[in-house]
Design a protein around this motif. Sequence first.
Motif, PDB file in Angstrom:
ATOM      1  N   CYS A  13      77.417  18.966  95.072  1.00 53.58           N
ATOM      2  CA  CYS A  13      76.482  19.976  95.568  1.00 53.58           C
ATOM      3  C   CYS A  13      75.227  19.278  96.047  1.00 53.58           C
ATOM      4  O   CYS A  13      74.637  18.493  95.308  1.00 53.58           O
ATOM      5  N   ASN A 219      83.716  26.891 106.130  1.00 52.84           N
ATOM      6  CA  ASN A 219      84.576  26.716 104.958  1.00 52.84           C
ATOM      7  C   ASN A 219      85.845  25.991 105.389  1.00 52.84           C
ATOM      8  O   ASN A 219      86.520  26.413 106.319  1.00 52.84           O
ATOM      9  N   LEU A 230      91.627  23.194  97.491  1.00 52.12           N
ATOM     10  CA  LEU A 230      90.349  22.493  97.560  1.00 52.12           C
ATOM     11  C   LEU A 230      89.490  23.153  98.623  1.00 52.12           C
ATOM     12  O   LEU A 230      89.938  23.357  99.749  1.00 52.12           O
ATOM     13  N   SER A 231      88.242  23.509  98.266  1.00 47.28           N
ATOM     14  CA  SER A 231      87.335  24.185  99.190  1.00 47.28           C
ATOM     15  C   SER A 231      86.104  23.323  99.430  1.00 47.28           C
ATOM     16  O   SER A 231      85.465  22.846  98.476  1.00 47.28           O
ATOM     17  N   CYS A 232      85.763  23.124 100.713  1.00 50.07           N
ATOM     18  CA  CYS A 232      84.551  22.401 101.115  1.00 50.07           C
ATOM     19  C   CYS A 232      83.706  23.333 101.983  1.00 50.07           C
ATOM     20  O   CYS A 232      84.207  23.854 102.978  1.00 50.07           O
ATOM     21  N   ASP A 233      82.443  23.534 101.615  1.00 48.30           N
ATOM     22  CA  ASP A 233      81.558  24.466 102.310  1.00 48.30           C
ATOM     23  C   ASP A 233      80.334  23.741 102.840  1.00 48.30           C
ATOM     24  O   ASP A 233      79.749  22.903 102.143  1.00 48.30           O
ATOM     25  N   THR A 253      75.742  21.774 100.898  1.00 50.01           N
ATOM     26  CA  THR A 253      77.173  21.502 100.917  1.00 50.01           C
ATOM     27  C   THR A 253      77.717  21.675  99.508  1.00 50.01           C
ATOM     28  O   THR A 253      77.048  21.363  98.527  1.00 50.01           O
ATOM     29  N   ASN A 254      78.925  22.203  99.424  1.00 52.41           N
ATOM     30  CA  ASN A 254      79.594  22.386  98.143  1.00 52.41           C
ATOM     31  C   ASN A 254      81.059  22.029  98.306  1.00 52.41           C
ATOM     32  O   ASN A 254      81.649  22.242  99.364  1.00 52.41           O
ATOM     33  N   ALA A 255      81.659  21.505  97.246  1.00 54.10           N
ATOM     34  CA  ALA A 255      83.102  21.252  97.241  1.00 54.10           C
ATOM     35  C   ALA A 255      83.642  21.534  95.859  1.00 54.10           C
ATOM     36  O   ALA A 255      82.963  21.330  94.859  1.00 54.10           O
TER      37      ALA A 255
END
Length: 261
Positions: A13, A219, A230-233, A253-255
């Motif tokens: 994050c 996303n 797996l999610s990457c934002d 950013t978040n993953a």
Amino acid sequence: MNKHVLMIVFLFCFSLNPTCQSIVNTEKLFNDTEDGFATAAELMGSAISGNANVLLVEYSMNFRYRWKKNNLKLLTGGEFIREDQADVSNNLFSQLRYNYHFNDRNRLVGLYQIQYNKVLLLNRRQLLGLGLRHRLIEKGSDSTNRFKSDLTLGIMQEEEQLNSETLQIGEKNYTNYTRSMLSMVISIELGKNFTFINTTYLQQYLKNLTDFRLFNEVNLIFAINKWMSLSCDFEFRHDSEPPSSLKSNDFNTNAGLILSF
């Protein structure tokens, strides 16, 4: 069939100048079209002790009920960061969203949102909005490769009460504005394992064209198997007229992992 989704974000994050407000984005939650009840939860935590004492907790609990042409969602969540016994960040939000589907391409969208955010100086922020969402494009060579694009046009009332302690003398700490509610969503599904979603919001103050909020979120969702993804934002937010003690831009950013069962 009921579906329950547990979302855990715990990998990475990063935040730069977290200063802008927007409608909570719900595009990657509850994309199935089945009737019934569904839940989604998000939890992230970290603790450091020694030379620094830091506690980080980020969480959300979300519910959806869909029946016939109706879709009702309740989204709640927050973030808490404490360093050396002092609160660095404290953020709480809740959103109630209702969709009525006229047909496969058009729906009515209504929402109410309330928010508190220490970093943004928000003692209270309330939104009440209504709009129409239209499916502009939907193409797919088969059931696993699809391209979709939706446009939403509407209007919302926005009330903000700011913490005046860090504002300049004479600076407004209360506003109640009518803003446009414009959004564009693009979704691309490639095979069964990858989904790309791009969401853009524009919130324009109707009495002053120089006062607007812009939000864009990307996303990237990679399906590992039927129950894990797996999610990457990537998020960018801009406020053209932020409070004097804040900056205009915000990048996050978040993953993490999405677990479904």
